[in-house]
Design an enzyme around this catalytic site. Structure first.
Site, short mmCIF file in Angstrom:
data_model
loop_
_atom_site.label_atom_id
_atom_site.label_comp_id
_atom_site.label_asym_id
_atom_site.label_seq_id
_atom_site.Cartn_x
_atom_site.Cartn_y
_atom_site.Cartn_z
CE LYS A 210 19.58 59.99 42.02
NZ LYS A 210 19.13 59.90 43.44
CG ASP A 243 19.49 57.69 46.13
OD1 ASP A 243 18.87 56.81 45.50
OD2 ASP A 243 19.03 58.83 46.33
CG ASP A 267 34.09 50.35 40.59
OD1 ASP A 267 34.75 49.33 40.85
OD2 ASP A 267 34.53 51.52 40.77
C1 IPM Z 1 37.49 47.02 39.56
C2 IPM Z 1 38.52 48.10 39.68
C3 IPM Z 1 38.72 48.73 38.30
C4 IPM Z 1 37.38 49.33 37.88
C5 IPM Z 1 39.83 49.77 38.21
C6 IPM Z 1 41.15 49.23 38.71
C7 IPM Z 1 39.97 50.32 36.82
O1 IPM Z 1 38.16 49.04 40.63
O2 IPM Z 1 37.71 46.06 38.79
O3 IPM Z 1 36.48 47.10 40.25
O4 IPM Z 1 37.07 50.47 38.24
O5 IPM Z 1 36.65 48.67 37.18
MN MN Z 2 36.37 48.53 41.76
#
Ligand code: IPM
Ligand code: MN
Length: 376
Positions: A210, A243, A267
């Site tokens: 970003k 985005d 994530d």
């Molecule tokens: C992932 C999960 C984890 C993260 C959580 C459970 C802490 O969502 O492995 O993607 O956010 O990394």
């Molecule tokens: Mn995750």
């Protein structure tokens, strides 16, 4: 693609046909974790028997079950067990039982701590779409058919690990903050891995940031540009804003090869990416980094709503066990044997509930059994 292709690991000892003796840890965790981990363990045991390897398993506590038993989400005993192993297979952590905002610790802290403690800064999340699932995918067939993306999610820095805090009772109420912070070193090492992986694929890296708003992203972009230009001049580099990437990932997923990005961005994007094949229950991941054991897990969570019902899809965890064989034990043939078996089971039309649509479905254990039979 194997670990040795971007790290200098001597694989000669694992020449084809040589018996491998390995210590493996299973961290089943919470929710559907134990159900899916049990099927993946059976698959690893079958591979050991079929190919003449010896895998010794130990089971450790992590997450909510560890909090219940010891008060800690990652007990020292678990960490010690993991440090002594060659590979770690994890189910999932978390659940409503441990959601109390005033609790001393949370299950997720166990996962974040093990990633940090073992130096697992690179989270590889391959997203491919099985041709047998194309017609059931939520997006149009022509968009998802042939998708083959490898995400490198930075895993031990960024917004997850930057300085955070909260203050109560200010003039505008309580205040809380997290910080997205990266050093040049942290960006260099993940980009280097992504570049090396791309060299063995279609030679394209997409870096997501970003940079139009965030200082940290401008550093990320500058370092990425430098590493790629100096060390991977043969690999094409593009920068895409987070985005816009959320949009492009579902409008033109086939244009991406290797994607590298910050912890939280990765994530979010990989959960979105799981809708390309159509279910989170299909996607494995490998967390790698400094020499030592890798950690392998499905990208999905503990799914408390379906825990104990025997309907969870074990394929993501089974595919994670294939990644374990590939990246931690350099057993490429064995890893392929699992992936081929999964493909054959899907080709034969077997589906767990998450990918069955309105058709019939098999249970978690039945799906595991089908994969075992396909391995032979
Ligand atoms: C992932 C999960 C984890 C993260 C959580 C459970 C802490 O969502 O492995 O993607 O956010 O990394
Ligand atoms: Mn995750």
């Amino acid at each position: 693609m194997s670990l040795w292709q971007y790290q200098k690991v001597d694989v000669s000892q694992h020449a084809k046909g040589v018996m491998v003796d390995a210590q493996l840890v299973i961290l089943a965790g919470d929710g559907i974790g134990p159900e899916v981990a049990a099927e993946a363990r059976k698959v690893l045991e079958r591979i050991a028997a079929k190919f003449g390897h010896h895998f010794q398993f130990s089971e450790g506590l992590i997450g909510g079950c560890a909090i219940d038993a010891t008060g800690e989400a990652l007990p020292d005993s678990t960490l010690d067990m993991c440090r002594a192993a060659q590979g770690i297979l994890l189910g999932a952590v978390g659940g409503p039982k441990w959601d109390n905002p005033n609790a001393k610790t949370r299950p997720e802290a166990g996962l974040l701590n093990i990633r940090k403690e073992l130096g697992l800064f690179a989270n590889l999340r391959p997203i491919t779409v099985s041709r047998h699932l194309v017609s059931a995918a939520p997006l149009k067939q022509e968009i998802v058919e042939g998708v083959d993306i490898l995400f490198f999610r930075e895993l031990t820095g960024g917004l997850y690990f930057g300085e955070s805090g909260k203050k109560t009772g200010g003039p505008h109420g309580d205040v809380a903050y997290n910080t997205m912070i990266y050093s040049e070193h942290e960006v260099e090492r993940i980009v280097r891995m992504a570049g090396a992986a791309a060299r063995n694929r279609r030679k394209k890296v997409t870096s997501v940031d970003k940079a139009n708003v965030l200082e940290v992203s401008r550093l990320w972009r500058r370092v990425t540009e430098r590493v790629m230009t100096n060390e991977f001049p043969d690999v094409q580099l593009e920068h895409v804003l987070i985005d816009a990437m959320a949009m492009h990932l579902i409008s033109r997923p086939k244009s991406f090869d290797v994607v590298v990005t910050e912890n939280l961005f990765g994530d979010i994007l990989t959960d979105e990416g799981s809708m390309l094949p159509g279910s989170m229950g299909l996607l494995p991941s490998a967390s790698l980094g400094t020499p030592g054991p890798g950690l392998y897990e499905p990208i999905h969570g503990s799914a408390p709503d379906i825990a104990g019902k025997g309907i969870a899809n074990p394929l993501a965890t089974i595919l994670a066990s294939a990644m374990l064989l590939r990246h931690s034990l350099s057993l490429e043939t064995e890893a392929k044997a699992i992936e081929t078996a999964v493909d054959a089971v899907l080709a034969a039309g077997h589906r767990t509930k998450d990918i069955a649509g309105t058709g019939p479905h098999v249970s978690t254990v039945e799906m595991g059994q089908l994969v075992l039979e396909a391995i032979g």
